[in-house]
Motif scaffolding. Structure first.
Motif, mmCIF file in Angstrom:
data_model
loop_
_atom_site.group_PDB
_atom_site.id
_atom_site.type_symbol
_atom_site.label_atom_id
_atom_site.label_comp_id
_atom_site.label_asym_id
_atom_site.label_seq_id
_atom_site.Cartn_x
_atom_site.Cartn_y
_atom_site.Cartn_z
ATOM 1 N N GLY A 236 0.808 -1.208 0.000
ATOM 2 C CA GLY A 236 0.000 0.000 0.000
ATOM 3 C C GLY A 236 0.846 1.265 0.000
ATOM 4 O O GLY A 236 2.072 1.214 0.088
ATOM 5 N N VAL A 237 0.187 2.391 -0.127
ATOM 6 C CA VAL A 237 0.856 3.692 -0.128
ATOM 7 C C VAL A 237 0.344 4.497 1.054
ATOM 8 O O VAL A 237 -0.870 4.620 1.236
ATOM 9 C CB VAL A 237 0.584 4.451 -1.441
ATOM 10 C CG1 VAL A 237 1.267 5.819 -1.417
ATOM 11 C CG2 VAL A 237 1.066 3.642 -2.628
ATOM 12 N N LYS A 238 1.242 5.013 1.865
ATOM 13 C CA LYS A 238 0.855 5.810 3.013
ATOM 14 C C LYS A 238 0.856 7.290 2.640
ATOM 15 O O LYS A 238 1.844 7.794 2.102
ATOM 16 C CB LYS A 238 1.820 5.586 4.179
ATOM 17 C CG LYS A 238 1.380 6.262 5.468
ATOM 18 C CD LYS A 238 2.315 5.902 6.618
ATOM 19 C CE LYS A 238 1.840 6.550 7.906
ATOM 20 N NZ LYS A 238 2.742 6.192 9.046
ATOM 21 N N VAL A 239 -0.246 7.963 2.898
ATOM 22 C CA VAL A 239 -0.357 9.389 2.568
ATOM 23 C C VAL A 239 -0.744 10.161 3.811
ATOM 24 O O VAL A 239 -1.283 9.596 4.770
ATOM 25 C CB VAL A 239 -1.402 9.615 1.453
ATOM 26 C CG1 VAL A 239 -0.956 8.946 0.162
ATOM 27 C CG2 VAL A 239 -2.748 9.091 1.887
ATOM 28 N N GLU A 244 -2.812 14.384 -1.227
ATOM 29 C CA GLU A 244 -1.971 13.249 -1.610
ATOM 30 C C GLU A 244 -2.836 12.053 -2.015
ATOM 31 O O GLU A 244 -2.493 11.314 -2.946
ATOM 32 C CB GLU A 244 -1.053 12.862 -0.455
ATOM 33 C CG GLU A 244 0.021 13.894 -0.153
ATOM 34 C CD GLU A 244 0.912 13.433 0.984
ATOM 35 O OE1 GLU A 244 1.433 12.308 0.924
ATOM 36 O OE2 GLU A 244 1.054 14.186 1.959
ATOM 37 N N ILE A 245 -3.962 11.860 -1.301
ATOM 38 C CA ILE A 245 -4.876 10.763 -1.658
ATOM 39 C C ILE A 245 -5.409 10.972 -3.073
ATOM 40 O O ILE A 245 -5.433 10.052 -3.898
ATOM 41 C CB ILE A 245 -6.054 10.695 -0.661
ATOM 42 C CG1 ILE A 245 -5.553 10.292 0.714
ATOM 43 C CG2 ILE A 245 -7.109 9.707 -1.147
ATOM 44 C CD1 ILE A 245 -6.636 10.303 1.773
ATOM 45 N N ALA A 246 -5.795 12.228 -3.363
ATOM 46 C CA ALA A 246 -6.330 12.537 -4.689
ATOM 47 C C ALA A 246 -5.280 12.277 -5.766
ATOM 48 O O ALA A 246 -5.584 11.742 -6.839
ATOM 49 C CB ALA A 246 -6.810 13.986 -4.730
#
Length: 255
Positions: A236-239, A244-246
């Motif tokens: 996963g990617v941590k934001v 950043e999510i967008a």
């Protein structure tokens, strides 16, 4: 809650499945899950059903709890666990092939009609196939009312009042007895098996019935094309922020 038929009897359907803490592995030919040399246990939803039946007996709402399973001879281990949890006796409908829900319902129906219980309780589904069908099919074969995904069960002399978990909340059904009820996670927490009860269970009776003697059609209606391992998920990617999510979602969409 005190006026219960004198011969009140509750039947609980239990199934032996791969233990919930064991990682399943697919057979090399993709025909199903390999159970060889792996720990098998009672289906967790059936444990909840059995706990509900035992509690009703302890409250004086029933006089006998019978656990029924359909499967191979080694399923007796699951029946012994049910007896240790508080069931009075067990019945194994012995068969070799892996049965589909309709065949299991037919096997249970053929045994239950002679037992004349006031209530049949089963887990809402088994964790090996997640079919969520056997309880409904059994109720149809018996011609009884049914309540699914119960989070509360209360018995009176001629009916059951059941709270059912539904998509938009909860609904309460009032069923004439006898009836079939399937259980949800919120109903209770199954008790642990103590060593004394485990020893007592060894002396409780288990009747074995061959499915071939029941004169029911258990032939499969479905064909398994292939069973495969789920795809390995990427990391996963941590934001930190909504921006950043967008950005991540936009990149995923483009990809």
């Amino acid at each position: 809650m005190s006026e219960v038929p004198v011969q009140s009897r509750i039947v609980v359907l239990v199934k032996q499945v791969l233990d919930a803490n064991v990682r399943p592995r697919v057979r090399p030919d993709g025909s199903g899950v390999d159970l060889a040399n792996l720990k098998l246990s009672m289906n967790p939803f059936d444990e909840i059903a059995l706990e509900a039946a035992v509690k009703l007996k302890e409250q004086g709402e029933a006089q006998e709890v019978i656990a029924i399973t359909v499967g191979r001879g080694k399923a007796q281990d699951t029946l012994r666990a049910a007896l240790a949890m508080g069931a009075d006796r067990g019945i194994l409908v012995e068969c070799e092939p892996e049965l589909e829900p309709l065949a299991v319902a037919k096997a249970a129906w053929s045994v239950i009609t002679d037992l004349e219980p006031v209530l049949v309780i089963a887990g809402k589904q088994a964790i090996d196939d997640d079919c969520h069908q056997t309880g409904q099919m059994l109720a149809a074969l018996l011609g009884w009312g049914q309540a699914l995904c119960a989070s509360r069960i209360a018995l009176s002399h001629d009916h059951a009042e059941v709270d059912c978990e539904v998509d938009n909340g909860r609904e309460t059904l009032r069923l004439p007895l006898p009836a079939v009820v399937t259980t949800d996670l919120r109903l209770n927490t199954p008790r642990s098996i103590s060593l004394p009860n485990l020893m007592k269970a060894k002396s409780k009776p288990i009747d074995i019935v061959a499915s071939s003697a029941l004169e029911i059609d258990v032939r499969p209606r479905l064909k398994i094309v292939e069973v495969r391992e789920p795809r390995v998920r990427s990391a996963g990617v941590k934001v930190e922020t909504a921006a950043e999510i967008a950005k991540v979602l936009k990149e995923l969409t483009v990809a």
